[in-house]
Design a protein around this motif. Structure first.
Motif, mmCIF file in Angstrom:
data_model
loop_
_atom_site.group_PDB
_atom_site.id
_atom_site.type_symbol
_atom_site.label_atom_id
_atom_site.label_comp_id
_atom_site.label_asym_id
_atom_site.label_seq_id
_atom_site.Cartn_x
_atom_site.Cartn_y
_atom_site.Cartn_z
ATOM 1 N N VAL A 33 -9.621 -2.477 4.803
ATOM 2 C CA VAL A 33 -8.822 -2.698 5.869
ATOM 3 C C VAL A 33 -8.565 -4.208 6.115
ATOM 4 O O VAL A 33 -7.631 -4.861 6.099
ATOM 5 N N ALA A 34 -9.813 -5.009 6.401
ATOM 6 C CA ALA A 34 -9.956 -6.422 6.743
ATOM 7 C C ALA A 34 -9.175 -7.177 5.446
ATOM 8 O O ALA A 34 -8.320 -8.055 5.783
ATOM 9 N N MET A 35 -9.526 -6.840 4.093
ATOM 10 C CA MET A 35 -9.213 -7.669 3.075
ATOM 11 C C MET A 35 -7.356 -7.620 2.948
ATOM 12 O O MET A 35 -6.849 -8.299 2.603
ATOM 13 N N GLY A 36 -7.138 -6.071 3.072
ATOM 14 C CA GLY A 36 -5.713 -5.749 2.962
ATOM 15 C C GLY A 36 -4.729 -6.441 3.966
ATOM 16 O O GLY A 36 -3.787 -7.031 3.697
ATOM 17 N N PHE A 37 -5.503 -6.499 5.096
ATOM 18 C CA PHE A 37 -4.745 -6.913 6.350
ATOM 19 C C PHE A 37 -4.534 -8.561 6.155
ATOM 20 O O PHE A 37 -3.409 -9.150 6.192
ATOM 21 N N ALA A 38 -5.716 -9.174 5.618
ATOM 22 C CA ALA A 38 -5.334 -10.621 5.603
ATOM 23 C C ALA A 38 -4.651 -11.108 4.297
ATOM 24 O O ALA A 38 -3.768 -12.025 4.356
ATOM 25 N N ILE A 39 -4.653 -10.318 3.418
ATOM 26 C CA ILE A 39 -3.878 -10.714 2.019
ATOM 27 C C ILE A 39 -2.369 -10.402 2.338
ATOM 28 O O ILE A 39 -1.412 -11.257 1.957
ATOM 29 N N SER A 40 -2.067 -9.451 3.390
ATOM 30 C CA SER A 40 -0.564 -8.984 3.692
ATOM 31 C C SER A 40 -0.232 -10.152 4.358
ATOM 32 O O SER A 40 0.931 -10.718 4.349
ATOM 33 N N LEU A 41 -1.023 -10.737 5.327
ATOM 34 C CA LEU A 41 -0.648 -11.799 6.546
ATOM 35 C C LEU A 41 -0.434 -13.016 5.640
ATOM 36 O O LEU A 41 0.524 -13.612 5.894
ATOM 37 N N THR A 43 0.312 -13.199 2.494
ATOM 38 C CA THR A 43 1.986 -13.226 1.454
ATOM 39 C C THR A 43 2.828 -13.200 2.631
ATOM 40 O O THR A 43 4.020 -13.882 1.993
ATOM 41 N N LYS A 44 3.075 -12.860 3.878
ATOM 42 C CA LYS A 44 4.299 -12.886 4.814
ATOM 43 C C LYS A 44 4.343 -14.248 4.859
ATOM 44 O O LYS A 44 5.576 -14.775 4.885
ATOM 45 N N LEU A 45 3.297 -15.322 5.274
ATOM 46 C CA LEU A 45 3.459 -16.746 5.778
ATOM 47 C C LEU A 45 3.906 -17.432 4.379
ATOM 48 O O LEU A 45 4.415 -18.770 4.623
ATOM 49 N N ASN A 46 3.651 -17.169 3.226
ATOM 50 C CA ASN A 46 3.780 -17.749 1.927
ATOM 51 C C ASN A 46 4.677 -16.893 0.845
ATOM 52 O O ASN A 46 4.403 -16.838 -0.213
ATOM 53 N N TYR A 47 5.452 -16.141 1.222
ATOM 54 C CA TYR A 47 6.233 -14.910 0.417
ATOM 55 C C TYR A 47 7.089 -15.923 -0.588
ATOM 56 O O TYR A 47 6.941 -15.235 -1.514
ATOM 57 N N GLN A 48 7.803 -16.853 -0.516
ATOM 58 C CA GLN A 48 8.545 -17.185 -1.545
ATOM 59 C C GLN A 48 7.677 -17.829 -2.655
ATOM 60 O O GLN A 48 7.869 -17.583 -3.863
ATOM 61 N N GLN A 133 1.333 -3.173 6.572
ATOM 62 C CA GLN A 133 2.611 -3.148 6.790
ATOM 63 C C GLN A 133 3.236 -4.133 7.879
ATOM 64 O O GLN A 133 3.997 -4.906 8.046
ATOM 65 N N ALA A 134 2.238 -3.970 9.110
ATOM 66 C CA ALA A 134 2.383 -4.660 10.556
ATOM 67 C C ALA A 134 2.232 -6.054 10.027
ATOM 68 O O ALA A 134 3.054 -6.754 10.430
ATOM 69 N N ALA A 135 1.213 -6.540 9.204
ATOM 70 C CA ALA A 135 1.147 -7.970 8.946
ATOM 71 C C ALA A 135 2.183 -8.314 8.038
ATOM 72 O O ALA A 135 2.720 -9.565 8.312
ATOM 73 N N LEU A 136 2.804 -7.505 7.098
ATOM 74 C CA LEU A 136 4.006 -8.012 6.201
ATOM 75 C C LEU A 136 5.204 -8.291 7.046
ATOM 76 O O LEU A 136 6.245 -8.861 6.804
ATOM 77 N N GLY A 137 5.376 -7.551 8.234
ATOM 78 C CA GLY A 137 6.604 -7.951 8.881
ATOM 79 C C GLY A 137 7.731 -7.295 8.253
ATOM 80 O O GLY A 137 7.939 -6.160 7.894
#
Length: 255
Positions: A33-41, A43-48, A133-137
């Motif tokens: 859970v923690a690693m998935g949330f961190a990586i998702s967040l 990814t969202k901040l550096n999506y491009q 998914q919440a972290a990915l926005g």
């Protein structure tokens, strides 16, 4: 002859009474859970930057489940300790004296450990998915999208199969230190290294971990020459072989 429900109850009591086995499931949950949330967040901040050179569509589901790559370690340790502790403490002698029918004993162990691993894995992957998914926005997906639910459920099945594979290997070796000394290097060193060696990478794709991970993919990739369900079946075949081997050793050898 020992009744199967009574043997199930006995195996369930053993698992609950050993803190180390329970904590490995808690660690599996926290890590995934923690690693998935961190990586998702991230990814969202550096999506491009993360997606501009990647072929195919962005897999939001796989991103939120990225923690499974490390959570595998904890679920493997759970399977090993659940069996290995009994051999290390000598309690296996008591178990065999109480349940001389080794098929019944093996079946009860497999049912309890597999059921517990499946429930823990389902809770883990669904929590990891929703938080990810919440972290990915705005880059997130939902369970209603094609193949997403299959990928999340497949992730839980994959973790469960890894646990049971570890159970079978530990039953064959009858030593938790030896089992961990083989399984952890195999899954976290040998398999990843061989997967990038050109002459053997096609063979490595049929290893239990590589095949099982195909079930986590929402979109097909060139990394797998088979579909997600086929990959899960290959992983299940490895697991069945390990459990059969464990049963044969249990049947033929004394404690």
């Amino acid at each position: 002859m020992a009744a199967f429900p009574a043997v199930l109850q006995s195996e369930w009591t053993k698992v609950r009474s050993v803190r180390s086995t329970v904590w490995t499931l808690v660690v599996t949950f926290l890590v995934v859970v923690a690693m998935g949330f961190a990586i998702s967040l991230v990814t969202k901040l550096n999506y491009q930057q993360f997606t501009e050179h990647k072929p195919g569509p962005f897999d939001a589901t796989n991103t939120s489940l990225a923690g499974i790559s490390l959570g595998e370690l904890a679920i493997i340790v759970f399977g090993v300790l659940a069996i290995g502790n009994e051999y290390a403490s000598g309690m296996i002698r008591v178990s065999l004296a109480a349940v001389p029918q080794r098929g019944v004993l093996m079946g009860a162990k497999t049912a309890v450990l597999g059921g517990l691993a499946l429930v823990a894995s389902l809770v883990t992957v669904f929590v990891a998915f929703f938080l990810g998914q919440a972290a990915l926005g705005r880059y997130s997906t939902s369970l209603g999208e094609p193949h997403v639910l299959r990928a999340v459920f497949g992730a839980a099945c994959y973790l469960t199969l890894l646990c049971l594979f570890s159970v079978g290997v530990t039953m064959m070796l009858r030593n938790q230190v030896l089992a961990l000394g083989i399984l952890i290097p195999f899954f976290f060193l040998v398999s990843p290294i061989l997967s990038i060696v050109p002459k053997v990478e096609n063979v490595v794709r049929y290893f239990p971990d590589r095949a099982g991970q195909a079930a986590l993919q929402v979109y097909p990739t060139s990394d797998y020459p088979y579909g997600p369900w086929t990959g899960l079946l290959i992983c299940a075949a490895w697991t069945a072989a390990a459990l059969i081997g464990g049963y044969l050793v249990l049947k033929k050898r004394d404690a």
